[in-house]
Design a protein around this motif. Structure first.
Motif, PDB file in Angstrom:
ATOM      1  N   VAL A  43       1.066  -0.833  -0.086  1.00 39.33           N
ATOM      2  CA  VAL A  43       0.065   0.156   0.052  1.00 39.33           C
ATOM      3  C   VAL A  43       0.669   1.082   0.244  1.00 39.33           C
ATOM      4  CG1 VAL A  43      -1.790   1.360   1.270  1.00 39.33           C
ATOM      5  CG2 VAL A  43      -1.789  -1.121   1.876  1.00 39.33           C
ATOM      6  N   LEU A  44       0.210   2.230  -0.952  1.00 40.93           N
ATOM      7  CA  LEU A  44       1.017   4.115  -1.074  1.00 40.93           C
ATOM      8  C   LEU A  44       0.160   4.408  -0.384  1.00 40.93           C
ATOM      9  CD1 LEU A  44       3.816   5.635  -1.965  1.00 40.93           C
ATOM     10  CD2 LEU A  44       1.923   5.441  -4.394  1.00 40.93           C
ATOM     11  N   GLU A  45       0.903   5.572   0.382  1.00 39.10           N
ATOM     12  CA  GLU A  45      -0.726   6.037   1.039  1.00 39.10           C
ATOM     13  C   GLU A  45       0.530   7.559   0.289  1.00 39.10           C
ATOM     14  OE1 GLU A  45      -2.789   8.903   4.651  1.00 39.10           O
ATOM     15  OE2 GLU A  45      -2.003   7.223   4.942  1.00 39.10           O
ATOM     16  N   ILE A  46      -0.813   8.491  -0.435  1.00 37.82           N
ATOM     17  CA  ILE A  46      -0.204   9.619  -0.887  1.00 37.82           C
ATOM     18  C   ILE A  46      -0.436  10.976   0.381  1.00 37.82           C
ATOM     19  CG2 ILE A  46       0.010  11.604  -2.753  1.00 37.82           C
ATOM     20  CD1 ILE A  46      -0.482   9.022  -4.560  1.00 37.82           C
ATOM     21  N   LEU A  57      -3.740   1.609  10.088  1.00 34.78           N
ATOM     22  CA  LEU A  57      -4.192   0.447   8.870  1.00 34.78           C
ATOM     23  C   LEU A  57      -3.162  -0.200   8.671  1.00 34.78           C
ATOM     24  CD1 LEU A  57      -5.645   2.969   6.071  1.00 34.78           C
ATOM     25  CD2 LEU A  57      -6.488   0.939   7.472  1.00 34.78           C
ATOM     26  N   ALA A  58      -1.193  -0.111   8.679  1.00 36.19           N
ATOM     27  CA  ALA A  58      -0.641  -0.678   8.346  1.00 36.19           C
ATOM     28  C   ALA A  58      -0.534  -2.308   8.636  1.00 36.19           C
ATOM     29  CB  ALA A  58       1.258   0.269   8.722  1.00 36.19           C
ATOM     30  N   SER A  63       2.687  -4.451   3.434  1.00 40.43           N
ATOM     31  CA  SER A  63       3.681  -3.241   3.409  1.00 40.43           C
ATOM     32  C   SER A  63       3.217  -1.994   3.393  1.00 40.43           C
ATOM     33  CB  SER A  63       5.085  -2.972   2.304  1.00 40.43           C
ATOM     34  OG  SER A  63       4.461  -3.134   0.868  1.00 40.43           O
ATOM     35  N   TYR A  64       4.003  -1.004   4.065  1.00 42.34           N
ATOM     36  CA  TYR A  64       2.804   0.220   3.603  1.00 42.34           C
ATOM     37  C   TYR A  64       3.571   1.883   3.851  1.00 42.34           C
ATOM     38  CZ  TYR A  64      -1.284   3.477   4.889  1.00 42.34           C
ATOM     39  OH  TYR A  64      -1.961   4.921   4.961  1.00 42.34           O
ATOM     40  N   PHE A 102       1.466  -1.379  -6.773  1.00 40.36           N
ATOM     41  CA  PHE A 102       1.062  -1.268  -5.222  1.00 40.36           C
ATOM     42  C   PHE A 102      -0.412  -1.968  -5.104  1.00 40.36           C
ATOM     43  CE2 PHE A 102       3.613   3.085  -5.204  1.00 40.36           C
ATOM     44  CZ  PHE A 102       5.040   2.240  -3.845  1.00 40.36           C
ATOM     45  N   ASP A 103      -0.918  -2.841  -4.576  1.00 43.84           N
ATOM     46  CA  ASP A 103      -2.418  -3.125  -4.993  1.00 43.84           C
ATOM     47  C   ASP A 103      -3.189  -2.061  -4.376  1.00 43.84           C
ATOM     48  OD1 ASP A 103      -1.201  -5.953  -5.303  1.00 43.84           O
ATOM     49  OD2 ASP A 103      -0.280  -5.416  -3.540  1.00 43.84           O
TER      50      ASP A 103
END
Length: 210
Positions: A43-46, A57-58, A63-64, A102-103
């Motif tokens: 996961v990527l959080e912008i 959430l991690a 992976s986050y 990323f998913d």
């Protein structure tokens, strides 16, 4: 107008100390977001800010990565590490990664603060695996009635004295069209904390079962 990173650097401590405006709406959308995440997801959080959502959430994913343009925001976020049972990291950047897959990609309180929303959505599409989810919560100030029209009217004055960042105004319908134009299918959307529009969109294709 004040430089974006400078504005958020100055706001970081106050931002971290502030309370969530609508806790019930936050918890609801957090739960909705969590329902789309799998233990195998990257996961990527912008624009992760001080990392509060990332920390929650991690532990649910493989992976986050949280990113933000503000070094001060990331400094505070890194102060929350380590998170038990989580592969969580934070990086300072004002743009999306050049490479990677990323998913799920999250972007909350972000698209109304940049002038090139469409370019960034297209890049998010490229970075997502087939079947991956793009989840966002964005302020849509057009068509929200007198209160938000008046608030919008005073923002340019605040920007002149460095008290407000860049702000782009669009309606919820215009935002959703931009998401579709980037190639996504909208799975769900709604207003749970006006004027924020919560959107879950999916990149077409078959999600990996790995």
């Amino acid at each position: 107008m004040i430089d974006t990173a400078t504005f958020w650097n100055r706001a970081a401590d106050k931002y971290e100390a502030s309370k969530i405006g609508n806790p019930a709406a936050y918890e609801y959308t957090l739960g909705r977001t969590r329902s789309y995440l799998r233990p195998t997801d990257n996961v990527l959080e912008i624009a992760c800010g001080t990392g509060s959502t990332a920390v929650l959430l991690a532990p649910d994913v493989a992976s986050y990565l949280g990113t933000d343009i503000s070094p001060e925001m990331i400094r505070i976020a890194r102060g929350k590490l380590p998170v038990a049972g989580a592969d969580l990291s934070f990086d300072v950047t004002g743009d999306l990664p050049e490479t990677g897959q990323f998913d799920a990609i999250l972007a909350h309180s972000f698209f109304h603060l940049v002038p090139d929303m469409e370019r960034r959505m297209a890049r998010i599409y490229d970075l997502l695996t087939p079947g991956g989810f793009f989840i966002s919560k964005t302020a849509t100030l057009k068509g929200r009635g007198l209160k938000w029209t008046l608030i919008s009217a005073v923002i340019p004055l605040a920007q002149l004295v460095g008290k407000a960042p860049y702000l782009r105004k669009f309606s919820a319908a215009e935002l959703e069209q931009a998401v579709r134009d980037a190639g996504f299918e909208i799975v769900e959307s709604g207003d749970f904390a006006t004027p924020a529009r919560y959107i879950v969109a999916r990149k077409p294709g078959v999600a990996s079962t790995a």
